[in-house]
Design a protein around this motif. Structure first.
Motif, PDB file in Angstrom:
ATOM      1  N   THR A  91      -1.220   2.334  -7.590  1.00 38.92           N
ATOM      2  CA  THR A  91      -1.812   1.005  -7.436  1.00 38.92           C
ATOM      3  C   THR A  91      -0.826   0.062  -6.766  1.00 38.92           C
ATOM      4  O   THR A  91      -1.202  -0.705  -5.875  1.00 38.92           O
ATOM      5  CB  THR A  91      -2.228   0.456  -8.808  1.00 38.92           C
ATOM      6  OG1 THR A  91      -3.123   1.386  -9.411  1.00 38.92           O
ATOM      7  CG2 THR A  91      -2.909  -0.869  -8.678  1.00 38.92           C
ATOM      8  N   THR A  92       0.411   0.122  -7.149  1.00 36.33           N
ATOM      9  CA  THR A  92       1.433  -0.728  -6.542  1.00 36.33           C
ATOM     10  C   THR A  92       1.598  -0.411  -5.064  1.00 36.33           C
ATOM     11  O   THR A  92       1.716  -1.317  -4.235  1.00 36.33           O
ATOM     12  CB  THR A  92       2.776  -0.532  -7.274  1.00 36.33           C
ATOM     13  OG1 THR A  92       2.565  -0.767  -8.660  1.00 36.33           O
ATOM     14  CG2 THR A  92       3.817  -1.480  -6.759  1.00 36.33           C
ATOM     15  N   VAL A  93       1.579   0.849  -4.727  1.00 33.55           N
ATOM     16  CA  VAL A  93       1.698   1.247  -3.321  1.00 33.55           C
ATOM     17  C   VAL A  93       0.487   0.767  -2.530  1.00 33.55           C
ATOM     18  O   VAL A  93       0.621   0.287  -1.396  1.00 33.55           O
ATOM     19  CB  VAL A  93       1.856   2.780  -3.210  1.00 33.55           C
ATOM     20  CG1 VAL A  93       1.791   3.229  -1.767  1.00 33.55           C
ATOM     21  CG2 VAL A  93       3.151   3.221  -3.848  1.00 33.55           C
ATOM     22  N   GLU A  94      -0.697   0.873  -3.108  1.00 31.55           N
ATOM     23  CA  GLU A  94      -1.899   0.402  -2.421  1.00 31.55           C
ATOM     24  C   GLU A  94      -1.830  -1.102  -2.164  1.00 31.55           C
ATOM     25  O   GLU A  94      -2.178  -1.573  -1.078  1.00 31.55           O
ATOM     26  CB  GLU A  94      -3.141   0.742  -3.240  1.00 31.55           C
ATOM     27  CG  GLU A  94      -3.439   2.221  -3.272  1.00 31.55           C
ATOM     28  CD  GLU A  94      -4.466   2.598  -4.310  1.00 31.55           C
ATOM     29  OE1 GLU A  94      -4.958   1.698  -5.029  1.00 31.55           O
ATOM     30  OE2 GLU A  94      -4.771   3.792  -4.416  1.00 31.55           O
ATOM     31  N   TYR A  95      -1.387  -1.868  -3.158  1.00 32.82           N
ATOM     32  CA  TYR A  95      -1.239  -3.312  -2.964  1.00 32.82           C
ATOM     33  C   TYR A  95      -0.208  -3.613  -1.878  1.00 32.82           C
ATOM     34  O   TYR A  95      -0.401  -4.526  -1.072  1.00 32.82           O
ATOM     35  CB  TYR A  95      -0.833  -4.010  -4.262  1.00 32.82           C
ATOM     36  CG  TYR A  95      -1.972  -4.223  -5.220  1.00 32.82           C
ATOM     37  CD1 TYR A  95      -3.137  -4.864  -4.828  1.00 32.82           C
ATOM     38  CD2 TYR A  95      -1.875  -3.800  -6.538  1.00 32.82           C
ATOM     39  CE1 TYR A  95      -4.186  -5.070  -5.702  1.00 32.82           C
ATOM     40  CE2 TYR A  95      -2.911  -4.001  -7.434  1.00 32.82           C
ATOM     41  CZ  TYR A  95      -4.059  -4.629  -7.007  1.00 32.82           C
ATOM     42  OH  TYR A  95      -5.080  -4.829  -7.882  1.00 32.82           O
ATOM     43  N   ALA A  96       0.859  -2.867  -1.843  1.00 31.59           N
ATOM     44  CA  ALA A  96       1.888  -3.085  -0.825  1.00 31.59           C
ATOM     45  C   ALA A  96       1.345  -2.783   0.567  1.00 31.59           C
ATOM     46  O   ALA A  96       1.601  -3.529   1.516  1.00 31.59           O
ATOM     47  CB  ALA A  96       3.104  -2.216  -1.126  1.00 31.59           C
ATOM     48  N   ILE A  97       0.600  -1.705   0.706  1.00 32.00           N
ATOM     49  CA  ILE A  97       0.032  -1.348   2.004  1.00 32.00           C
ATOM     50  C   ILE A  97      -0.974  -2.403   2.464  1.00 32.00           C
ATOM     51  O   ILE A  97      -0.978  -2.820   3.634  1.00 32.00           O
ATOM     52  CB  ILE A  97      -0.614   0.051   1.941  1.00 32.00           C
ATOM     53  CG1 ILE A  97       0.473   1.111   1.802  1.00 32.00           C
ATOM     54  CG2 ILE A  97      -1.470   0.318   3.170  1.00 32.00           C
ATOM     55  CD1 ILE A  97      -0.052   2.498   1.528  1.00 32.00           C
ATOM     56  N   VAL A  98      -1.819  -2.863   1.550  1.00 35.65           N
ATOM     57  CA  VAL A  98      -2.797  -3.897   1.907  1.00 35.65           C
ATOM     58  C   VAL A  98      -2.088  -5.192   2.285  1.00 35.65           C
ATOM     59  O   VAL A  98      -2.481  -5.863   3.250  1.00 35.65           O
ATOM     60  CB  VAL A  98      -3.794  -4.122   0.744  1.00 35.65           C
ATOM     61  CG1 VAL A  98      -4.628  -5.361   0.960  1.00 35.65           C
ATOM     62  CG2 VAL A  98      -4.683  -2.898   0.590  1.00 35.65           C
ATOM     63  N   THR A  99      -1.027  -5.549   1.574  1.00 38.00           N
ATOM     64  CA  THR A  99      -0.280  -6.762   1.893  1.00 38.00           C
ATOM     65  C   THR A  99       0.344  -6.682   3.278  1.00 38.00           C
ATOM     66  O   THR A  99       0.292  -7.642   4.056  1.00 38.00           O
ATOM     67  CB  THR A  99       0.810  -7.005   0.836  1.00 38.00           C
ATOM     68  OG1 THR A  99       0.191  -7.097  -0.452  1.00 38.00           O
ATOM     69  CG2 THR A  99       1.573  -8.272   1.114  1.00 38.00           C
ATOM     70  N   VAL A 100       0.918  -5.541   3.616  1.00 34.43           N
ATOM     71  CA  VAL A 100       1.511  -5.365   4.948  1.00 34.43           C
ATOM     72  C   VAL A 100       0.426  -5.413   6.019  1.00 34.43           C
ATOM     73  O   VAL A 100       0.613  -6.031   7.077  1.00 34.43           O
ATOM     74  CB  VAL A 100       2.306  -4.043   5.010  1.00 34.43           C
ATOM     75  CG1 VAL A 100       2.699  -3.701   6.425  1.00 34.43           C
ATOM     76  CG2 VAL A 100       3.539  -4.140   4.128  1.00 34.43           C
ATOM     77  N   ALA A 101      -0.723  -4.805   5.758  1.00 31.93           N
ATOM     78  CA  ALA A 101      -1.820  -4.822   6.737  1.00 31.93           C
ATOM     79  C   ALA A 101      -2.345  -6.230   6.961  1.00 31.93           C
ATOM     80  O   ALA A 101      -2.610  -6.632   8.102  1.00 31.93           O
ATOM     81  CB  ALA A 101      -2.938  -3.896   6.277  1.00 31.93           C
ATOM     82  N   VAL A 102      -2.472  -7.003   5.898  1.00 29.44           N
ATOM     83  CA  VAL A 102      -2.948  -8.389   6.027  1.00 29.44           C
ATOM     84  C   VAL A 102      -1.929  -9.234   6.781  1.00 29.44           C
ATOM     85  O   VAL A 102      -2.300 -10.060   7.632  1.00 29.44           O
ATOM     86  CB  VAL A 102      -3.259  -8.982   4.630  1.00 29.44           C
ATOM     87  CG1 VAL A 102      -3.461 -10.483   4.706  1.00 29.44           C
ATOM     88  CG2 VAL A 102      -4.479  -8.305   4.051  1.00 29.44           C
TER      89      VAL A 102
END
Length: 58
Positions: free
Chosen positions: A15-26
């Motif tokens: 979950t933490t990795v998914e949030y990090a990836i979404v944050t970088v994409a945004v």
């Protein structure tokens, strides 16, 4: 007394990795959008659009 240890699951931390990836994409999308909207052609197009909208037809 015996203590039981939880077995580590294979998806721990995903979950933490998914949030990090979404944050970088945004952040990347925001940077691209900012560069597009501050470009000379877009600024002149928006200025012309606003001037045309505010002009009084004769």
């Amino acid at each position: 007394m015996r203590t039981f240890r939880r077995r580590p699951r294979s998806d721990d931390g995903s979950t933490t990795v998914e949030y990090a990836i979404v944050t970088v994409a945004v952040a990347a999308f925001a940077a691209v959008l900012y560069s597009l909207l501050t470009g000379d052609s877009v600024v002149s197009w928006l200025t012309n659009l606003v001037m045309k909208a505010l002009s009084v037809p004769s």
